[in-house]
Design a protein around this motif. Structure first.
Motif, PDB file in Angstrom:
ATOM      1  N   ASN A 148       0.809  -1.220   0.000  1.00 46.93           N
ATOM      2  CA  ASN A 148       0.000   0.000   0.000  1.00 46.93           C
ATOM      3  C   ASN A 148       0.845   1.273   0.000  1.00 46.93           C
ATOM      4  O   ASN A 148       0.357   2.348   0.321  1.00 46.93           O
ATOM      5  N   LYS A 203       3.885   7.479  -5.728  1.00 46.38           N
ATOM      6  CA  LYS A 203       3.698   8.752  -6.425  1.00 46.38           C
ATOM      7  C   LYS A 203       4.186   9.923  -5.580  1.00 46.38           C
ATOM      8  O   LYS A 203       4.307  11.032  -6.068  1.00 46.38           O
ATOM      9  N   LYS A 213      -0.834   4.750   0.622  1.00 44.75           N
ATOM     10  CA  LYS A 213      -1.782   5.365  -0.313  1.00 44.75           C
ATOM     11  C   LYS A 213      -2.935   5.984   0.456  1.00 44.75           C
ATOM     12  O   LYS A 213      -3.474   5.399   1.390  1.00 44.75           O
ATOM     13  N   CYS A 268       0.748  14.627  -1.160  1.00 48.22           N
ATOM     14  CA  CYS A 268       1.484  13.847  -2.152  1.00 48.22           C
ATOM     15  C   CYS A 268       2.050  14.817  -3.170  1.00 48.22           C
ATOM     16  O   CYS A 268       1.795  16.015  -3.121  1.00 48.22           O
ATOM     17  N   LYS A 328      -6.336   8.125  -0.776  1.00 47.23           N
ATOM     18  CA  LYS A 328      -7.076   8.658  -1.924  1.00 47.23           C
ATOM     19  C   LYS A 328      -7.424  10.127  -1.752  1.00 47.23           C
ATOM     20  O   LYS A 328      -7.689  10.830  -2.716  1.00 47.23           O
ATOM     21  N   ASN A 330       2.642   4.542  -1.322  1.00 43.76           N
ATOM     22  CA  ASN A 330       2.291   5.546  -2.323  1.00 43.76           C
ATOM     23  C   ASN A 330       3.560   6.035  -3.008  1.00 43.76           C
ATOM     24  O   ASN A 330       4.145   7.043  -2.618  1.00 43.76           O
TER      25      ASN A 330
END
Length: 156
Positions: A69, A73, A92, A155, A94, A71
Motif C-alpha cells: 500500500n 507517487k 496510499k 502527495c 485517496k 504511495n
C-alpha cells in the motif's frame, strides 16, 4: 671503564637493530565509506540504511522493498539519495492533496495551513516543483513538526 662504555654502546646499537627488524609494520586498513539514509513509512526496512556509491530512490526501493500500500507517487524515483538524509514513504491515501497541483482552497483544508502559507506553497512550486514531500520544509513557515503532521495527507 672505557671498555665498559664501548661494550654498552655496542649492546644498545645491537638491540636497536634487532628491535627494528622484529617490529612488524601495520598496513592501514582500507576504510569503506558508506552513506547512510534514514527510511520511514511504508518501506519494508525502516531505520538507518547503509549503502555505497550513488543510488537513486528507485534503486533504493529495489534493494529494501516497499509495502503493497505504499504511495510511490509521493517520491521522485529518479532523484539521487543524499547522504544523511531522511526519506518518508506514506501509504496510499485517496484524499491526499498534491503539492504540485492543488489549488489554494485545497491546500487550506490541511490543518495548520492558512491563506498565507498556502500562497507561499503555490509561490514555491511556481519557482520549482516539489520533487519530494520533504521539500515542503523549504517553504517559509513550515518546519519539521508541521511536515510530520502533514506527511500522510499530502502527495506530489
Amino acid at each position: 671503564m672505557k671498555k665498559l662504555k664501548i661494550v654498552g654502546l655496542l649492546v644498545i646499537m645491537f638491540v636497536s637493530v634487532l628491535y627494528d627488524f622484529k617490529t612488524p609494520t601495520l598496513k592501514p586498513k582500507e576504510k569503506k565509506s558508506y552513506s547512510v539514509v534514514t527510511l520511514e513509512g511504508a518501506f519494508l526496512k525502516t531505520g538507518e540504511y547503509k549503502y555505497e556509491g550513488v543510488l537513486t530512490i528507485e534503486q533504493l526501493i529495489q534493494k529494501v522493498g516497499v509495502q503493497k500500500n505504499a504511495n510511490l507517487k509521493c517520491l521522485d524515483l529518479k532523484r539521487k539519495v543524499k547522504d544523511e538524509s531522511s526519506i518518508y514513504l506514506p501509504i496510499k491515501n485517496k484524499d491526499a492533496i498534491s503539492l504540485n497541483r492543488a489549488s489554494q482552497k485545497e491546500l487550506m483544508t490541511l490543518k495548520g495551513i492558512g491563506e498565507k502559507t498556502s500562497l507561499k506553497i503555490i509561490e514555491y512550486r511556481k519557482k520549482q516543483r516539489f520533487s519530494c514531500l520533504e521539500d515542503i520544509k523549504n517553504v517559509k513557515g513550515i518546519g519539521e513538526k508541521t511536515f510530520i503532521r502533514l506527511r500522510d495527507l499530502i502527495c506530489l
